[in-house]
Write a protein that holds these residues in place. Structure first.
Motif, PDB file in Angstrom:
ATOM      1  N   ARG A 254      71.035  28.261  27.949  1.00 40.74           N
ATOM      2  CA  ARG A 254      71.921  28.108  26.791  1.00 40.74           C
ATOM      3  C   ARG A 254      72.218  26.641  26.523  1.00 40.74           C
ATOM      4  O   ARG A 254      72.315  26.213  25.374  1.00 40.74           O
ATOM      5  CB  ARG A 254      73.226  28.875  27.031  1.00 40.74           C
ATOM      6  CG  ARG A 254      73.035  30.384  27.008  1.00 40.74           C
ATOM      7  CD  ARG A 254      74.189  31.112  27.668  1.00 40.74           C
ATOM      8  NE  ARG A 254      74.011  32.563  27.615  1.00 40.74           N
ATOM      9  CZ  ARG A 254      74.784  33.434  28.266  1.00 40.74           C
ATOM     10  NH1 ARG A 254      75.800  32.992  29.013  1.00 40.74           N
ATOM     11  NH2 ARG A 254      74.560  34.731  28.169  1.00 40.74           N
ATOM     12  N   ALA A 255      72.354  25.861  27.603  1.00 40.86           N
ATOM     13  CA  ALA A 255      72.623  24.428  27.421  1.00 40.86           C
ATOM     14  C   ALA A 255      71.423  23.754  26.775  1.00 40.86           C
ATOM     15  O   ALA A 255      71.566  22.893  25.905  1.00 40.86           O
ATOM     16  CB  ALA A 255      72.930  23.783  28.774  1.00 40.86           C
TER      17      ALA A 255
ATOM     18  N   ASP B 150      68.189  36.096  25.058  1.00 40.66           N
ATOM     19  CA  ASP B 150      69.277  35.127  25.190  1.00 40.66           C
ATOM     20  C   ASP B 150      68.779  33.683  25.137  1.00 40.66           C
ATOM     21  O   ASP B 150      67.883  33.303  25.887  1.00 40.66           O
ATOM     22  CB  ASP B 150      69.981  35.398  26.530  1.00 40.66           C
ATOM     23  CG  ASP B 150      71.366  34.799  26.610  1.00 40.66           C
ATOM     24  OD1 ASP B 150      71.518  33.599  26.332  1.00 40.66           O
ATOM     25  OD2 ASP B 150      72.302  35.520  26.957  1.00 40.66           O
TER      26      ASP B 150
ATOM     27  N   SER C  15      68.796  29.422  34.910  1.00 46.23           N
ATOM     28  CA  SER C  15      69.822  30.454  34.821  1.00 46.23           C
ATOM     29  C   SER C  15      70.189  30.581  33.342  1.00 46.23           C
ATOM     30  O   SER C  15      69.786  29.758  32.519  1.00 46.23           O
ATOM     31  CB  SER C  15      71.058  30.033  35.612  1.00 46.23           C
ATOM     32  OG  SER C  15      71.684  28.917  34.973  1.00 46.23           O
ATOM     33  N   ARG C  16      70.972  31.611  33.009  1.00 48.09           N
ATOM     34  CA  ARG C  16      71.391  31.790  31.620  1.00 48.09           C
ATOM     35  C   ARG C  16      72.183  30.573  31.143  1.00 48.09           C
ATOM     36  O   ARG C  16      71.988  30.116  30.012  1.00 48.09           O
ATOM     37  CB  ARG C  16      72.245  33.056  31.480  1.00 48.09           C
ATOM     38  CG  ARG C  16      71.435  34.348  31.476  1.00 48.09           C
ATOM     39  CD  ARG C  16      72.347  35.546  31.363  1.00 48.09           C
ATOM     40  NE  ARG C  16      73.188  35.682  32.547  1.00 48.09           N
ATOM     41  CZ  ARG C  16      72.827  36.329  33.667  1.00 48.09           C
ATOM     42  NH1 ARG C  16      71.649  36.905  33.750  1.00 48.09           N
ATOM     43  NH2 ARG C  16      73.656  36.386  34.689  1.00 48.09           N
ATOM     44  N   GLY C  17      73.044  30.049  32.012  1.00 50.32           N
ATOM     45  CA  GLY C  17      73.863  28.897  31.619  1.00 50.32           C
ATOM     46  C   GLY C  17      73.010  27.698  31.254  1.00 50.32           C
ATOM     47  O   GLY C  17      73.255  27.023  30.248  1.00 50.32           O
ATOM     48  N   GLU C  18      71.981  27.443  32.054  1.00 52.04           N
ATOM     49  CA  GLU C  18      71.096  26.305  31.775  1.00 52.04           C
ATOM     50  C   GLU C  18      70.321  26.524  30.492  1.00 52.04           C
ATOM     51  O   GLU C  18      70.199  25.630  29.661  1.00 52.04           O
ATOM     52  CB  GLU C  18      70.058  26.167  32.891  1.00 52.04           C
ATOM     53  CG  GLU C  18      70.500  25.399  34.083  1.00 52.04           C
ATOM     54  CD  GLU C  18      69.322  25.051  34.948  1.00 52.04           C
ATOM     55  OE1 GLU C  18      68.758  25.966  35.574  1.00 52.04           O
ATOM     56  OE2 GLU C  18      68.970  23.862  34.980  1.00 52.04           O
TER      57      GLU C  18
ATOM     58  N   ARG D 222      63.019  36.606  31.647  1.00 51.92           N
ATOM     59  CA  ARG D 222      64.356  37.037  32.058  1.00 51.92           C
ATOM     60  C   ARG D 222      65.386  36.800  30.958  1.00 51.92           C
ATOM     61  O   ARG D 222      65.334  35.825  30.234  1.00 51.92           O
ATOM     62  CB  ARG D 222      64.797  36.274  33.310  1.00 51.92           C
ATOM     63  CG  ARG D 222      64.107  36.699  34.607  1.00 51.92           C
ATOM     64  CD  ARG D 222      64.472  35.749  35.758  1.00 51.92           C
ATOM     65  NE  ARG D 222      64.142  34.379  35.405  1.00 51.92           N
ATOM     66  CZ  ARG D 222      64.988  33.350  35.460  1.00 51.92           C
ATOM     67  NH1 ARG D 222      66.236  33.531  35.838  1.00 51.92           N
ATOM     68  NH2 ARG D 222      64.587  32.141  35.107  1.00 51.92           N
ATOM     69  N   ASP D 223      66.336  37.751  30.866  1.00 50.09           N
ATOM     70  CA  ASP D 223      67.483  37.644  29.960  1.00 50.09           C
ATOM     71  C   ASP D 223      67.091  37.607  28.482  1.00 50.09           C
ATOM     72  O   ASP D 223      67.894  37.233  27.634  1.00 50.09           O
ATOM     73  CB  ASP D 223      68.312  36.382  30.265  1.00 50.09           C
ATOM     74  CG  ASP D 223      68.596  36.207  31.748  1.00 50.09           C
ATOM     75  OD1 ASP D 223      68.374  35.099  32.285  1.00 50.09           O
ATOM     76  OD2 ASP D 223      69.014  37.187  32.378  1.00 50.09           O
TER      77      ASP D 223
END
Lengths: 416, 377
Positions: free
Chosen positions: B148-149, B209, B143-146, B205-206
């Motif tokens: 980014r982490a 980002d 996911s985007r959150g992962e 995806r994304d």
């Protein structure tokens, strides 16, 4: 009616079927698990919404305009009964920041329930895209009575061809962004079955993309019927090209005036067309064919996705309502060079495209002219708008030919 | 992916993909029986069999090479979908068995020679690998959150490096035009994937980002963040000193790994498949060690392919995979990834390229090379 009930009870998706307040097909009292559907099945997440919120600062699409961190936080934990999530719905809009010429929608529905579960985002998107139409308060009129069309025969010195298209979705099966291979094959089976029951001038044949011969393929290309695997990232990022070309195909009648695409961007795209300017006849065949297909699927216990507030339910929010694009290829070499051309089109609620369809340029002063609106007006109203508008454009062209001046017509009233 | 699994409403035969026109490893291995057995399973993060095989269903075959046709969404994919991955791994990696153990050797001192490849022929030398950060899912599934982490942790680790590894991170979404130009000239910049092999697996995806490029000030050590894998680590320089390239590669990798371990996010590794990466083809060492080498005469020799095969090497164009060679200059690298160590694979490149350059010189003099053709390694 009884057969519809049977279908719903035996439906493989027996949880969370959206309340069916359809055109007299199911009683309004049949509200099944409505609360469960709106709340949405919970999604397992590892990160808080703020860590997952997409970076939309460089984006210009309807989804990006309306997705705030608050809306995202509220909806990101939900899924439709099929398991479709907000992240999936908005993926195409995150991956495609903006189209150079038009403001794209930036999100899709994975199933009928998406429009309910993600209503807090979809409703403002729908309102923006459809000129202020508010699904929470307004009702969409459906009218497929072609006899109401007036002056539907164009001057064929100007109009080369006439065409009406729409889409239809089969209730109970997920939409192209989310469907599994088995669901997609079921859509194909249901629709092909129904089309085989068409008679007289609508008698035709199905060409499956996986099985068509080279000769059939070439013929379909020459007829301008063949659709290709989508290359537009707007579609591929939404997952609509998965498993290509499995369960995709083209059906057309022997006369080549009525055509159905199966499992491209929607379950079905239905097209009525012919050379020349007899839009009334094109629309008459369109309505007749659609109603006949609907009757045939209902015989087997299926129905189209439709609701009072959104009309016919399709994958892209831009195609809700009628999903209808009625248009002509028309020669307007003088008018198209007039600086007032765009304004005239705007006021007539028409749009121009090149003769290759969306995102193409006009060739030799010949344009594709069609209705701008989809939702909040009926099929009859939209086709009449095109008829009146194109007749006006031809009048303008003729006046310019004679060296006379033209007038910009007053804008057609839109709902607030 | 959620608990409510829509897929179970249809029978296996109804969901089974049509692979009749397909030619990839997944299509060769996936039977209805295996599909039926695995279709109702999920990894703990929710990655399903359909997710694993989507890229192989969507991409029936590559014209030149036999593609893998499946990806892992997380470390557990290789366990949960063992029945599918094991035979694919065996086909792709020369008969590697489920019981085999993979040896890791990043001790550059074990490499013999490698510092004397003729720079008149060997224009540049490069070693790359990938690393996945334990505790996160892989690019097809993050996911985007992962993502980014992963980026945050990677940047922390990389910016703490010093000495020859002192460098800077350039996030894709905020780099300036000038920075972008420079990275392109340096041949460092990676683009949004266009290959359907990658896009159909959800790796783009994304974009852009949480994607970025880090490199040291000397421009000899480079890390891609969140492209096809969490990290792609590259050591490179002009000329033929592969030994130095490999030294820097090993030292840099080990420094980075230490920092990740301190944060309780070491690299994904196990003794069966070595370093765990997104594509099964990169398991083991994930290492591609190669050179850009001028072989205009040898490359047109009838036995060129045979020689490469025997040396356990592969050729590519100088644009990388799926490109053609230009002006007789080829990218020559190791073909193997799993079942032999980093040192062994780079040794094959060093020895093999040295031999081929000697062959090229012979051919220039109009002499035959038949006696030099090696036995199968």
């Amino acid at each position: 009616m009884a057969s519809s009930f049977t279908r719903l009870f035996s439906s493989k998706r027996n949880v969370g079927i959206l309340s069916l307040v359809g055109a007299g097909s199911v009683t309004a009292g049949f509200l099944l698990h409505r609360d469960h559907v709106t709340a949405g099945a919970p999604v397992r997440r590892m990160y808080p919404a703020s860590a997952e919120f997409p970076d939309l600062r460089k984006h210009n699409n309807c989804m990006a305009s309306h997705l705030t961190p608050a809306v995202y936080a509220k909806l990101c934990d939900r899924a439709t009964p099929n398991g479709y999530t907000l992240d999936q719905a908005i993926q195409t809009g995150v991956d495609n920041p903006g189209h150079p010429f038009i403001k794209t929608v930036g999100m899709v529905a994975g199933d009928e329930e998406s429009y309910e579960v993600f209503a807090e985002l979809l409703n403002p998107v729908i309102k923006e895209r459809h000129n202020g139409y508010d699904p929470t308060t307004m009702k969409h009129p459906t009218d497929l009575d072609a006899s109401k069309i007036q002056s539907g025969q164009f001057d064929e010195r100007y109009v080369l061809s006439s065409r009406v298209r729409t889409g239809r979705s089969i209730r109970g099966l997920s939409l192209p962004p989310a469907c599994t291979r088995a669901e997609r094959r079921e859509v194909e089976r249901v629709v092909v079955d129904a089309l085989a029951g068409l008679k007289a001038d609508l008698t035709g044949k199905y060409y499956s993309l996986t099985l068509m011969t080279e000769k059939e393929q070439q013929q379909l290309i020459d007829d301008h019927f063949l659709f290709d695997k989508p290359v537009s990232p707007l579609l591929t990022c939404a997952g609509m090209a998965r498993d290509w070309p499995d369960a995709r195909g083209i059906w057309h009648n022997n006369e080549k005036t009525f055509l159905v695409w199966i499992n491209e961007e929607d379950h079905t795209r239905v097209i009525s067309m012919e050379k020349g300017g007899n839009m009334k006849r094109v629309f008459e065949r369109f309505c007749r064919g659609l109603k006949e297909v609907e009757r045939l699927i209902q015989e087997k216990g299926w129905e189209f996705m439709w609701s009072e507030s959104l009309g016919y339910i399709l994958t892209c929010p831009s195609n809700l309502g009628t999903g209808l694009r009625a248009g002509v290829h028309v020669k307007l070499p003088l008018l198209s060079k007039d600086p007032r051309f765009s304004k005239i089109l705007d006021n007539l609620r028409l749009q121009k495209r090149g003769t290759g369809g969306v995102d193409t340029a006009a060739v030799g002063g010949t344009f594709d002219i069609s209705n701008l609106d989809r939702l909040g007006h009926s099929e009859v109203q939209l086709v009449q708008t095109v008829v009146d508008g194109v007749n006006y454009l031809i009048e303008c062209e003729k006046r310019l030919e004679r060296g006379q001046d033209i007038k910009v017509p007053p804008p057609i009233r839109q709902f607030k | 992916m959620t608990e409510t699994c829509q897929y179970l409403n249809f029978k296996t035969e109804e969901e089974f993909p049509d692979l009749s026109k397909h030619n990839n490893h997944m299509a060769k291995v996936l039977t209805k029986e295996i599909y039926g057995k695995l279709r109702d399973k999920q990894t703990p993060s929710g990655f399903t069999l359909d997710d694993v095989i989507q890229t192989g269903v969507d991409n029936p075959g590559h014209p030149f090479i036999m593609t893998v046709g499946c990806v892992a969404g997380d470390e557990e994919s290789y366990e949960v979908f063992k029945e599918l991955f094991d035979p694919i791994i065996s086909d792709r990696h020369g008969g590697y068995k489920p019981t085999d153990k993979h040896k890791t050797d990043l001790n550059f001192e074990n490499l013999k020679g490698g510092d004397d490849l003729d720079p008149n022929y060997v224009l540049s030398s490069r070693v790359r690998t990938g690393r996945s950060v334990k505790g996160y899912t892989l690019p097809p599934h993050t996911s985007r959150g992962e993502r980014r982490a992963i980026e945050k942790l990677s940047v922390e680790a990389l910016t703490s490096l010093d000495g020859e590894f002192k460098g800077k991170y350039y996030p894709l979404k905020s780099m300036t035009d000038a920075e972008q130009e420079q990275l392109i000239s340096d041949h460092f910049l990676f683009d949004k994937p266009v290959s359907p092999l990658l896009t159909c697996a959800g790796m783009a995806r994304d974009w852009p980002d949480a994607r970025g490029i880090w490199h040291n000030d000397n421009k000899t050590f480079l890390v891609w963040v969140n492209e096809e894998d969490h990290l792609r680590v590259i050591s490179m320089q002009k000329g033929g000193n592969m030994r130095e390239v490999f030294r820097r590669f090993c030292v840099g990798l080990q420094k980075i790994e230490e920092i990740f371990k301190k944060h309780n996010h070491g690299f994904m590794w196990n003794e069966h498949i070595g370093y765990v990466l997104t594509c099964p083809s990169n398991l083991g060492t994930g290492l591609r060690g190669g050179v850009h080498v001028k072989l205009p005469k040898l490359s047109t020799h009838a036995k060129f392919e045979e020689i490469l095969t025997r040396l356990r090497l592969q050729k590519r164009g100088t644009g990388g995979v799926d490109t053609a060679s230009v002006g007789g200059v080829f990218d020559i690298s190791n073909a193997d990834r799993l079942g032999s160590s980093e040192v062994q694979q780079v040794q094959l490149v060093v020895d093999g390229v040295k031999l081929m350059v000697e062959m090229e010189k012979k051919l220039e003099k109009g002499e035959a090379i038949d006696s030099m053709i090696p036995a199968q390694k």
